[in-house]
Enzyme design. Structure first.
Site: not given
Length: 514
Positions: A265, A299
């Site tokens: 990720e 993110c």
């Protein structure tokens, strides 16, 4: 503030822990080990020093984890789920203290800190139900009196390497699923937020100890060198890494070279398309929170706004006005909207990004800058800023972990989608529109190329029930909900012959004679 945090640490049991080793495999090092010092970006004060783990410490943790796996994988999945249920209950008890620690050590707002702990509770609830739903398929065999089916087995040790921006939630996403699947976990947290990790490990260790579980089911290794040890360790079949694309490439290569599995990720360069048919007031809320929440250190933070030319000036003016209302300061003060960046290194990258943007032609409609003096004595507070840019600028193509928002103009939806997709990253995306055709096109195969695509909500944040992750340089991994549990297990196909003969597949004849 420090007195309050001392009380929080005491409530979480951290102050009672041996600085070198604590119950539940929290490994620091020996007396002469290097020390990681945790400073709060909120006020710049030192919270604690943590001794780092040596290679010998690491080896002891892995050996303990291997022993624990032999026990844990044999425990029925619903019983493993009950342990995770108790972890969720313990997190409910400690929610306020842990959320406060997250806010103080990382710098996100208290509301976001508490929300992060709520994510932990939610994934525990999700995993408990999942512990009774680790389903395989039954298939019809082409051979008579044969039965085929598939089942899922645990992998073994799951290595978890997490980032500073979500110092507790990402660990829980991986741990809750890994545990109900029958795996054990070894966690290497960010060296910027070690106390949050120690608090989580202590909470889980208490649950495991109460249930007479062996040590090694969940372990914590603190130290910068621990990540390389995990990535290159053949005894760890799965590594889940959250962090930058640059480091993700290194992790991916190391794990793949030993035929291990990885869940990655990585970076996001997320955009919201603002249609001329959008609800502009709703869009402003989504855009501003997406850009400045966690000081732009998610993110999923909104980094680009792609705005239709017919409403561009109107929306820009509304955005500038909204930015003028932002309050920057102590993240534990719930009246503030924006807290600090994680450290002075992040501040330097923020400043460099602004200068690079200006050199490429960015026109700032909301100026940035580093805040100094009281109450910004930590040196980690910056002004959220907004710039008009072109999508092809190098700085726009990069992910800057800071509250810098770029504005881009478009004419047609097809152009907007191309701009949205025209970056190396592919995590989160959104469109603000009341036009059904636009919404459906954005969600179609010809639309967003991201792992997450939203309509009339922003890019930031995600619910536990949906698999979380993205495409392209975001890494392609999936954590959390849906069927993400399959990433933590190995698939096995089984065939049972209950006939009196041995027919071969594909009608093959193999006659050995009489």
């Amino acid at each position: 503030m420090q007195n309050n945090i001392s009380s929080v640490l005491k409530n979480l049991g951290i102050l009672e822990l041996n600085p070198a080793y604590s119950t539940g495999n929290v490994w620091g090092g020996e007396d002469n080990a290097p020390v990681i010092e945790s400073y709060s970006p909120a006020d710049g004060l030192k919270i604690a020093g943590i001794k780092t783990a040596s290679k010998e410490n690491y080896e002891a943790v892995i050996e303990q984890a291997q022993k624990a796996f032999s026990f844990w994988r044999s425990l029925p999945a619903p019983k493993r789920g009950d342990i995770v249920r108790q972890l969720g209950d313990a997190l409910r008890t400690h929610k306020n203290d842990l959320g406060t620690l997250v806010s103080y050590e990382m710098g996100k707002s208290l509301q976001e800190g508490l929300g992060e702990v709520q994510e932990m509770i939610d994934i525990c609830d999700f995993a408990v139900g999942l512990s009774r739903q680790l389903y395989g398929l039954t298939m019809h065999s082409e051979r008579p009196h044969h039965r085929m089916y598939e089942q899922w087995h645990p992998l073994g040790i799951v290595g978890i390497i997490s980032a500073f921006n979500f110092p507790v939630a990402v660990w829980s996403w991986n741990t809750a699923l890994a545990l109900i699947c029958g795996n054990v976990c070894v966690w290497k947290p960010s060296s910027k937020t070690p106390l949050c990790a120690i608090a989580c490990q202590h909470i889980l260790a208490n649950v495991l100890t109460t249930n007479d579980m062996p040590e090694g089911i969940s372990s914590l290794v603190i130290g910068n060198g621990a990540g390389d040890l995990i990535n290159n360790d053949k005894r760890i079949p799965l590594v889940s890494f959250t962090g930058s694309t640059r480091i993700g490439r290194i992790v991916s290569a190391a794990v793949a070279s030993r035929f291990g599995k990885s869940i990655l990720e990585l970076g996001g360069n997320n955009a919201i398309i603002i249609s001329k048919d959008a609800d502009l007031d709703m869009s402003i809320i989504g855009a501003v929170f997406g850009a400045v929440g966690t000081a732009g250190q998610r993110c999923t933070s909104t980094r680009r706004l792609i705005i239709h030319e017919d409403i561009y000036e109107d929306f820009k003016n509304k955005l500038v006005k909204a930015y003028g209302q932002l309050r920057i300061g102590d993240p534990l003060d719930q009246h503030n909207h924006v807290g600090p960046l994680i450290d002075k290194g992040a501040v330097e990258m923020y400043s460099q990004a602004i200068e690079k943007g200006k050199s490429e032609g960015a026109a700032f409609v909301v100026e940035g800058g580093v805040l100094t003096g009281d109450p910004y004595t930590s040196g980690c507070y910056v002004k959220p800023c907004v710039a008009e840019v072109e999508n092809h600028y190098e700085i726009v193509q990069e992910e800057t972990f800071a509250p810098i928002l770029y504005l881009i103009k478009y004419k047609s939806l097809e152009e907007a989608i191309a701009l949205q997709n025209g970056v190396p990253q592919g995590l989160s995306s959104a469109i603000m529109t009341l036009n059904l055709r636009e919404a459906e096109l954005f969600l179609s195969a010809a639309g967003s190329d991201c792992g997450i695509a939203n309509v009339n909500i922003g890019t930031s944040g995600a619910e536990i029930g949906g698999a979380f992750g993205g495409e392209k340089e975001t890494g392609g991994g999936r954590e959390s909900g849906s069927d993400a549990w399959k990433g933590y297990m190995r698939r096995q196909t089984n065939t049972i012959n209950y006939a009196a003969t041995l027919p071969l597949a594909q009608g093959i004849k193999f006659d050995l004679g009489s």
